[in-house]
Design a protein around this motif. Structure first.
Motif, mmCIF file in Angstrom:
data_model
loop_
_atom_site.group_PDB
_atom_site.id
_atom_site.type_symbol
_atom_site.label_atom_id
_atom_site.label_comp_id
_atom_site.label_asym_id
_atom_site.label_seq_id
_atom_site.Cartn_x
_atom_site.Cartn_y
_atom_site.Cartn_z
ATOM 1 N N UNK A 60 -41.423 133.678 -52.116
ATOM 2 C CA UNK A 60 -42.273 133.084 -50.415
ATOM 3 C C UNK A 60 -43.905 132.702 -51.671
ATOM 4 N N UNK A 61 -43.493 132.296 -52.290
ATOM 5 C CA UNK A 61 -45.288 131.528 -53.690
ATOM 6 C C UNK A 61 -45.580 130.768 -53.358
ATOM 7 N N UNK A 62 -45.251 129.808 -52.602
ATOM 8 C CA UNK A 62 -46.018 128.455 -53.014
ATOM 9 C C UNK A 62 -45.080 127.471 -53.824
ATOM 10 N N UNK A 63 -43.903 128.062 -54.598
ATOM 11 C CA UNK A 63 -43.494 127.032 -55.167
ATOM 12 C C UNK A 63 -42.125 126.771 -55.168
ATOM 13 N N UNK A 64 -42.328 126.071 -53.425
ATOM 14 C CA UNK A 64 -41.006 126.080 -53.114
ATOM 15 C C UNK A 64 -41.658 124.326 -52.646
ATOM 16 N N UNK A 65 -40.035 123.666 -52.692
ATOM 17 C CA UNK A 65 -40.355 122.046 -52.639
ATOM 18 C C UNK A 65 -39.334 121.070 -51.943
ATOM 19 N N UNK A 66 -39.805 120.624 -51.189
ATOM 20 C CA UNK A 66 -38.656 119.144 -50.348
ATOM 21 C C UNK A 66 -39.506 117.873 -50.381
ATOM 22 N N UNK A 67 -38.716 117.199 -50.651
ATOM 23 C CA UNK A 67 -38.824 115.517 -51.120
ATOM 24 C C UNK A 67 -37.892 115.483 -49.402
ATOM 25 N N UNK A 68 -38.637 114.129 -49.390
ATOM 26 C CA UNK A 68 -37.948 113.620 -47.278
ATOM 27 C C UNK A 68 -37.974 111.894 -47.638
ATOM 28 N N UNK A 69 -37.020 111.082 -46.797
ATOM 29 C CA UNK A 69 -37.116 109.664 -47.520
ATOM 30 C C UNK A 69 -38.655 109.866 -46.742
ATOM 31 N N UNK A 70 -38.258 108.248 -46.029
ATOM 32 C CA UNK A 70 -39.512 107.464 -45.826
ATOM 33 C C UNK A 70 -39.524 108.066 -43.580
#
Length: 291
Positions: A160-170
């Motif tokens: 848990x080092x700040x390199x987790x990503x999550x893209x979300x639709x509008x």
């Protein structure tokens, strides 16, 4: 007394082409791991290392025992994407803009988007359905849903080092921002993709607005009014980059036009044998409410 009406001059448009709103792509490249090397023009090479166990030394002259970590090299074949177009010489003589430059820009955007779509394609292949307990489609996507999602990913033992990503639709992006605890979080800074979209860094995750240009580019539709989304750690995905953009213009004397062949070459892959990526289901028609 005569009042002179003002003179309205015609609007002078700049001598350039305005692209219809297009994502330039390559947004996800900073969010995945680069290949160890590229072999020829055929394949990308990645390495996966297992867990090593440190053993306690309890006596003099004790024989050391290997930690037992497997190290595995795996190879992924490269793929080529092509954006092809033509430019009429007849038009070039009569236009104030460089039509070839328009084609170059449009092609670069298309190839960049292809990279992002391919990254999502390998995630969807690895996760053909939402993970257990991660169906949030009964209502708006909330901060509580996001915390449960983080817990599920943390159970994969990802750093848990700040390199987790999550893209979300509008819709889901604005539903999440309707939670004050999220909206007050820091904007992501000093990452290449942040200039292209809105972001929040909250609970160790880089949440960002990721809108599809065409349905199915990124998000699977498992049923009516539902969308499957992804969250991942950078180490769980890889990209083998061979060629970002190769432009091959060719004059055709028969047709009096330029054919413009633009190519990109690379490959995407999962890196952690299915771990480090979570698929979750959201509603695509729930209302937004401030909470």
């Amino acid at each position: 007394m005569t009042v002179n009406a003002p003179t309205w001059f015609p609007t002078q448009y700049a001598n350039r082409a305005m692209h219809i709103y297009q994502n330039k792509g390559n947004r996800l490249r900073p969010m995945v791991t680069a290949a160890t090397r590229i072999e020829g023009a055929e394949k990308a090479v990645f390495w996966l290392a297992g867990k090593t166990v440190a053993r306690k030394k309890t006596a003099a002259n004790q024989r050391n025992v290997p930690g037992g970590a497997d190290r595995k090299k795996f190879e992924v074949p490269l793929a080529t994407w092509v954006a092809f177009d033509t430019v009429e010489e007849y038009n070039l003589d009569r236009m104030s803009v460089d039509e070839k430059e328009i084609v170059y820009q449009s092609g670069a955007m298309a190839l960049g988007r292809a990279t992002d779509i391919e990254v999502y394609a390998v995630m969807k292949a690895a996760k053909p359905a939402a993970d257990a307990g991660l169906d949030f489609s009964a209502g708006a996507f909330s901060a509580a849903n996001a915390l449960l999602l983080c817990s599920a990913l943390q159970n994969d033992k990802v750093p848990w080092d700040g390199q987790v990503y999550c893209g979300l639709p509008s819709l889901q992006w604005n539903q999440l921002l309707a939670n004050k605890v999220v909206n007050s979080a820091d904007h992501v800074k000093n990452l290449p993709f942040t200039e292209a979209t809105d972001t929040r860094f909250w609970n160790g995750v880089n949440w960002f607005l990721q809108v599809e240009e065409d349905p199915g580019d990124f998000y699977r539709v498992p049923a009516a009014n539902k969308q499957d989304l992804m969250i991942w750690h950078k180490s769980a995905l890889g990209w083998g980059n061979h060629t970002d953009l190769r432009v091959i213009p060719q004059w055709d004397n028969y047709e009096d036009w330029w054919t413009i062949n633009m190519q990109a070459k690379g490959c995407a892959t999962t890196m952690q044998e299915g771990k480090g990526i979570k698929c979750f289901t959201t509603s695509s028609n729930s209302a937004i409410a401030i909470v």
